[in-house]
Design an enzyme around this catalytic site. Sequence first.
Site, PDB file in Angstrom:
ATOM      1  CB  SER A 142      51.564  42.644  36.711  1.00  0.00           C
ATOM      2  OG  SER A 142      51.437  42.519  38.107  1.00  0.00           O
ATOM      3  CG  ASP A 301      54.379  43.293  41.193  1.00  0.00           C
ATOM      4  OD1 ASP A 301      54.629  44.414  41.670  1.00  0.00           O
ATOM      5  OD2 ASP A 301      53.304  43.043  40.622  1.00  0.00           O
ATOM      6  CG  ASP A 303      53.464  46.561  37.996  1.00  0.00           C
ATOM      7  OD1 ASP A 303      53.644  45.481  38.584  1.00  0.00           O
ATOM      8  OD2 ASP A 303      52.331  47.024  37.754  1.00  0.00           O
ATOM      9  CG  ASP A 305      50.831  46.378  40.763  1.00  0.00           C
ATOM     10  OD1 ASP A 305      51.613  45.411  40.879  1.00  0.00           O
ATOM     11  OD2 ASP A 305      49.938  46.425  39.890  1.00  0.00           O
TER      12      ASP A 305
END
Length: 575
Positions: A142, A301, A303, A305
């Site tokens: 993340s 961010d 990834d 999400d």
Amino acid sequence: MYREKYEFWLNSSYLDDEEKLELKNIKDEKEIEDRFYKDLEFGTGGLRGIIGVGTNRLNIHTIGKTTEGLSRYLIEAYGSNISVAIAYDCRIMSEEFAKAAASNLCANGIIVNLFGTLHPTPMLSYAVRELKCKAGIVITASHNPKNYNGYKVYGEDGGQVTDKIANKILSYINNVNDFSEIKRMDIKEAENRKILNIIGEDIDKPYIEKVKQMVIRKDMVSSCGKNLNVIYTPLHGTGNIPVRRALKELGYENVFIVKEQEYPDGNFPTAVCPNPEDPKVFQLALELAKELKPDIIFGTDPDCDRIGIIVKYDDNNYRTLTGNQVGILLTEYILSSLKELNRLPENGVIIKTIVTTEMVRDIAKDYNVGLIDVLTGFKYIGEKIKEFEQWQDKKFIFGFEESYGYLAGDFVRDKDAVIASTLICEMALYYKMKGINIYEALINLYNKYGFYKENIISIELKGKEGCEEMDTILEYLRHSMKRTLGGVKIVKKLDYKLSIEKDLVNITENVIQLPKSNVLKFVMEDKSWFVVRPSGTEPKIKLYFSVIGNSFKDSEEKMEILKQNVMTIIKDAKC
């Protein structure tokens, strides 16, 4: 004990020369202890840790052990004809870890659908559902710094596995006792045998179409989208292609990219911590804003999400919004738009976490929409959506958490910054057409419901001693807290580990109908509250705070007093 593990790894034939050299070069005994005093923990979100050699690090071997355990669980649970989807982000070793997981699954006779290029976490969730897989894996840490990576596991519903299944998987992982038990198959061989499928546009296209269907005011967006000026930064991550594609296909022509942060780079050269919660990551975007004068700035961010936004305050100034502020704005926009278009379901529900702003409860009530609290972690929001689907008794409208995660629709079962980016642009466009900006819309909400303010403090507690200190703090608060804080009565104590909610005024108790978690929440007489919670993914204890004031200044003053009072208690607990 840790020394024995260190020597075992150092002398193992399964480690290559480079890995052994890394171990030999460690001069600090504390470093050796930290790497080997425990296994990297598999929690409800999977693994997350520092990349390196050791049992308490993320590497090919800990990935292999975890995947071997997952493979055994899947075979036991489903028998044959099992498939798993795998995605990975831009981080260091992400692709290698993804292929290592694929190699193990294929060696166990499990079909793997592996994204051929880096993709956002929410697209993995979608792929699991679309391809009818029994599980999913995404390699990401993340928004953590560059030396971290992670391994998240998803169930067949497309949501992160929650406690019960995670514990079952963990039991299988713990039974993998030796490197020799970790099966592997060459990736090329797996492709040739049709056990490994490379996926991409066959998932990308239907996903983007589903995202576009989430637009509420379709006519407004298609006819006026070109009037909105946007600056977007992917923060060197996976959002660059899908976010831009979705916005472009919807008709947003003026989306400008922060060039220095456009392309994937696991070293994150312009953002030490690539977290859209941190205003510092938007410095380059704000420099660009001086020239372009955008209506809105947002960043995702690595990834993709989570999403953070900066909005125009006046002609020349911009302000960063918190995750709670974006959540209440989106809630209000979505509910008001659905109501205006006669599309608001009678059994509609908003879902938030227990550390997310209570202001959304007031908004939901005004629209006669239900509101449900879940434990911290978007997996619990996904779990509720699954329940609604099974029971057909409620309709999920929107879910969010204070840590910049949002979801609308049910084709993804995790927070999704691609979906959120389209909704945020739609909301910004709507208010622009009304002659106000998003910040003015936020002030209108505060004037109506009160000036809610939330804050968070993270206390880093590294290593074995840190874990022990964390336990000491929580046990002190659980058993030794006074009934007042700074002269204000504590009226409720919610202990999510014991599943007990105590009304300290009427001296009654209720059972908390949520999974057990080592979390405490204290509610004050003036409706302020604070939560103490160990992080599930990082060596930290997190403190969440909320107050209500009658102005910005009033709420800021109340927040400072609350934080000071709580931190005094934390210091007492540590002594």
